[in-house]
Design a protein around this motif. Structure first.
Motif, mmCIF file in Angstrom:
data_model
loop_
_atom_site.group_PDB
_atom_site.id
_atom_site.type_symbol
_atom_site.label_atom_id
_atom_site.label_comp_id
_atom_site.label_asym_id
_atom_site.label_seq_id
_atom_site.Cartn_x
_atom_site.Cartn_y
_atom_site.Cartn_z
ATOM 1 N N LYS A 135 13.987 -32.410 20.992
ATOM 2 C CA LYS A 135 14.044 -31.760 19.674
ATOM 3 C C LYS A 135 14.013 -32.716 18.486
ATOM 4 C CE LYS A 135 16.322 -27.432 20.889
ATOM 5 N NZ LYS A 135 15.129 -26.611 20.705
ATOM 6 N N ASN A 181 9.405 -33.431 18.433
ATOM 7 C CA ASN A 181 10.704 -33.990 18.044
ATOM 8 C C ASN A 181 10.594 -34.920 16.827
ATOM 9 O OD1 ASN A 181 9.188 -35.823 19.549
ATOM 10 N ND2 ASN A 181 10.680 -36.016 21.210
ATOM 11 N N SER A 240 10.600 -28.160 21.290
ATOM 12 C CA SER A 240 11.115 -28.790 20.060
ATOM 13 C C SER A 240 11.483 -27.767 18.990
ATOM 14 C CB SER A 240 10.071 -29.767 19.488
ATOM 15 O OG SER A 240 9.015 -29.049 18.873
ATOM 16 N N ASP A 282 12.960 -25.469 16.332
ATOM 17 C CA ASP A 282 14.254 -25.320 15.673
ATOM 18 C C ASP A 282 13.996 -24.536 14.380
ATOM 19 O OD1 ASP A 282 16.555 -25.510 14.170
ATOM 20 O OD2 ASP A 282 16.999 -27.572 14.757
#
Ligand code: CP
Length: 304
Positions: A123, A156, A183, A185
């Motif tokens: 991430k 990330n 990844s 978010d």
């Protein structure tokens, strides 16, 4: 305090770390005993050149000591991460970990008695973004109003750049025809959008036109690059991404600096002529991983 991403840091705190990196670079003698007697455990589930070297050299230059730990040769591979970290954090002063899963890194941080640094998971890659922003500040002096364009797969590195740039006033445009789902978010992207500094587009030519910095990264994450099971996906990605390669043609008429976090896959995300162009600052950027590591270690070990 841990450094798993930039969520818990204000823009001012992040700026202090960037400025400390630049200060240490030019005044190392002032810091040569700052971490006297301190130990850093560096634990790796994945391969690394820069993250390993920069953190190990950083500890040496600051008067401390670093231990390289290959996950597969330890009992982390057999036991519960929480128990192993309970032990590890009683014998060292700081942990830097490159793990496959952010959930494992979070478990590590929750069980640790000492600061944990994210050495890159699926991430985030915060120590890379700090080195990148040190490099941008060195080149332009002031970060406010600067425009950075990231071209490649949303991953990330891209997340940490978006989070870092938008916290300190740098405009960031991403051109990411592929999104690496692990990844994702949404909260980070929502917060970034609220600042008005982040946008995403597929119009690569328009994005590059007024960019100050153009940045790319691998189209295939390191753990899959040589994996035969991933070959078909790799081929699909290369076909889709080729029009987004950073090369002489794309950069025609642009005065932007060229960045890449390395390792580089020549002829894929970037051409040899772009790597070797006078506008390429890729190797300076990689050198700054050392000063990023030093600034992070000094911060987390309470030296400023
Ligand atoms: N950019 C980066 O993290 O390099 P390594 O994978 O070699 O550590």
């Amino acid at each position: 305090m841990h450094l798993l991403n930039f969520r818990e840091l204000s823009g001012q705190q992040l700026m202090e770390i960037i400025d400390k990196g630049i200060e240490v670079k030019h005044n190392l003698t002032k810091y040569q005993t700052a971490l006297d007697g301190k130990s850093l455990a560096m634990i790796f589930q994945k391969t690394s050149t820069r993250t390993r070297v920069s953190f190990e050299v950083a500890m040496t230059q600051l008067g401390g000591h670093a231990l390289y730990i290959d996950w597969r040769t330890t009992n982390f591979a057999l036991a519960d991460i929480r128990d192993e970290v309970q032990y590890l954090s009683r014998n060292v002063d700081c942990i830097m970990a490159r793990l496959l899963k952010n959930s494992d890194l979070q478990a590590m941080a929750a069980s640790s008695h000492v600061p944990v640094i994210n050495g890159c998971d699926e991430k985030y890659h915060p120590s890379q973004a700090i080195a990148d922003l040190i490099t941008v500040k060195e080149k332009r002096g002031n970060l406010k109003g600067i425009k950075l364009v990231y071209i490649g797969a949303h991953n990330n590195v891209c997340n940490s750049l978006i989070e870092g740039c938008t916290k300190i006033g740098v405009k960031i445009t991403t051109v990411t025809p592929i999104f690496n789902e692990p990844s994702r978010d949404e909260e980070l992207l929502k917060d970034a959008k609220k600042t008005g500094l982040y946008e995403t587009t597929l119009d690569v030519k328009r994005a590059v036109k007024d960019a100050d910095f153009v940045y790319t990264d691998t189209w295939v994450d390191m753990e899959f690059f040589l994996d035969p099971k991933y070959a078909a996906e790799k081929e699909k990605r290369v076909k889709l991404m080729m029009p987004y390669q950073i090369n002489k043609e794309l950069m025609k008429g642009s005065n932007a600096y060229i960045m890449h976090d390395m390792p580089i896959h020549r002829g894929y995300e970037i051409s040899a002529d772009a790597i070797e162009s006078p506008k390429s600052i890729i190797y300076e950027q990689s050198e700054n991983r050392l000063y990023s590591a030093e600034a992070i270690l000094l911060k987390l070990l309470g030296k400023y």
